[in-house]
Design a protein around this motif. Structure first.
Motif, short mmCIF file in Angstrom:
data_model
loop_
_atom_site.label_atom_id
_atom_site.label_comp_id
_atom_site.label_asym_id
_atom_site.label_seq_id
_atom_site.Cartn_x
_atom_site.Cartn_y
_atom_site.Cartn_z
N VAL A 4 -9.48 -18.38 1.28
CA VAL A 4 -8.69 -17.09 1.37
C VAL A 4 -7.54 -17.13 0.46
CG1 VAL A 4 -7.61 -15.59 2.66
CG2 VAL A 4 -9.41 -16.54 3.74
N VAL A 5 -7.23 -16.30 -0.45
CA VAL A 5 -6.18 -16.09 -1.39
C VAL A 5 -5.65 -14.65 -0.87
CG1 VAL A 5 -5.33 -16.04 -3.59
CG2 VAL A 5 -7.00 -17.74 -2.89
N PHE A 6 -4.38 -14.71 -0.60
CA PHE A 6 -3.67 -13.29 -0.22
C PHE A 6 -3.17 -12.69 -1.30
CE2 PHE A 6 0.03 -10.57 1.00
CZ PHE A 6 -0.92 -9.75 1.94
N GLU A 7 -3.55 -11.27 -1.69
CA GLU A 7 -2.81 -10.58 -2.83
C GLU A 7 -2.10 -9.30 -1.98
OE1 GLU A 7 -2.33 -11.07 -5.85
OE2 GLU A 7 -3.92 -13.09 -5.98
N HIS A 8 -0.82 -9.21 -2.19
CA HIS A 8 -0.20 -8.02 -1.58
C HIS A 8 -0.50 -6.81 -2.52
CE1 HIS A 8 3.27 -5.21 -0.58
NE2 HIS A 8 2.88 -5.70 0.44
N VAL A 9 -0.62 -5.56 -1.79
CA VAL A 9 -0.85 -4.32 -2.34
C VAL A 9 0.21 -3.45 -2.07
CG1 VAL A 9 -2.37 -2.55 -2.60
CG2 VAL A 9 -3.25 -4.67 -2.87
N LYS A 10 0.75 -2.84 -2.99
CA LYS A 10 1.78 -1.71 -2.29
C LYS A 10 1.02 -0.61 -1.66
CE LYS A 10 5.39 0.91 -4.22
NZ LYS A 10 6.57 1.12 -3.15
N GLY A 11 1.54 -0.37 -0.35
CA GLY A 11 0.50 0.82 0.29
C GLY A 11 0.97 2.07 -0.39
N HIS A 12 -0.06 2.85 -0.19
CA HIS A 12 -0.04 4.46 -0.60
C HIS A 12 0.63 4.57 -1.82
CE1 HIS A 12 -0.24 4.97 3.67
NE2 HIS A 12 0.46 4.28 4.08
N SER A 13 0.08 3.72 -2.68
CA SER A 13 0.52 3.61 -4.27
C SER A 13 -0.73 4.02 -5.19
CB SER A 13 0.91 2.31 -4.68
OG SER A 13 -0.19 1.50 -4.58
N GLY A 14 -1.93 4.57 -4.53
CA GLY A 14 -2.92 5.12 -5.16
C GLY A 14 -3.89 4.00 -5.66
N HIS A 15 -3.74 2.87 -4.92
CA HIS A 15 -5.01 1.83 -5.23
C HIS A 15 -6.13 2.31 -4.23
CE1 HIS A 15 -6.93 -2.06 -4.19
NE2 HIS A 15 -6.01 -2.58 -5.26
#
Length: 158
Positions: A128-139
């Motif tokens: 497992v590799v973790f990648e942070h995604v900015k929440g509520h940013s249209g991803h």
């Protein structure tokens, strides 16, 4: 005799999110799992009547990893810094200290320890590799997980 090569692990993307109305309060979790080779997707969601946002973030990750039938290379995309930091830096120390966390000069029980221990079991099965995604940013996948988690939490609102 030709050299033997170990079969490569399937590569998957796991997108997760948790939601909570009040903290604690009714909450939901969701995941989108995608096979990188085939593009095939699986979605899952659920919730609880009284929970916390951190518990839902952890459950989203746990349920997504549990959906995998065999070991995989997993890129985990989540907007939860709690899950990310737990996986990348806190968990190793907690385990060394018998699932205790440092609070000043004292050792205290890890919050949500049963969930962290289950997550630990699962990440040992997978790469497992973790990648942070900015929440509520249209991803797109993060937004989809948010929609599913909020919908799941709504089932428990009074």
């Amino acid at each position: 005799m030709p050299p033997t090569t170990a079969p490569s692990l399937p590569c998957v993307e796991l997108y997760t999110d948790g939601a909570c109305s009040g903290n604690p309060g009714p909450g939901g979790w969701a995941f989108v799992l995608r096979d990188q080779k085939t593009g095939k997707e699986l979605e899952g969601s659920g919730g609880e009547a009284v929970t916390t946002n951190n518990q839902m973030e952890l459950l989203a990750t746990i349920r997504g990893l549990e959906a995998l039938r065999r070991p995989c290379k997993v890129t985990l995309y989540a907007d939860s810094k709690y899950v990310g930091q737990g996986l990348s830096s806190w968990m190793a120390g907690w385990k060394r200290r018998g699932w205790k966390r440092k609070e000043g000069s004292q050792l205290k029980p890890v919050k949500n320890v049963e969930l962290w221990q289950r997550l630990d079991e699962l990440v040992q099965r997978h790469q497992v590799v973790f990648e942070h995604v900015k929440g509520h940013s249209g991803h797109p996948e993060n937004e989809r997980c948010d929609q599913l988690a909020v919908a799941a939490s709504q089932k428990y609102r009074k």
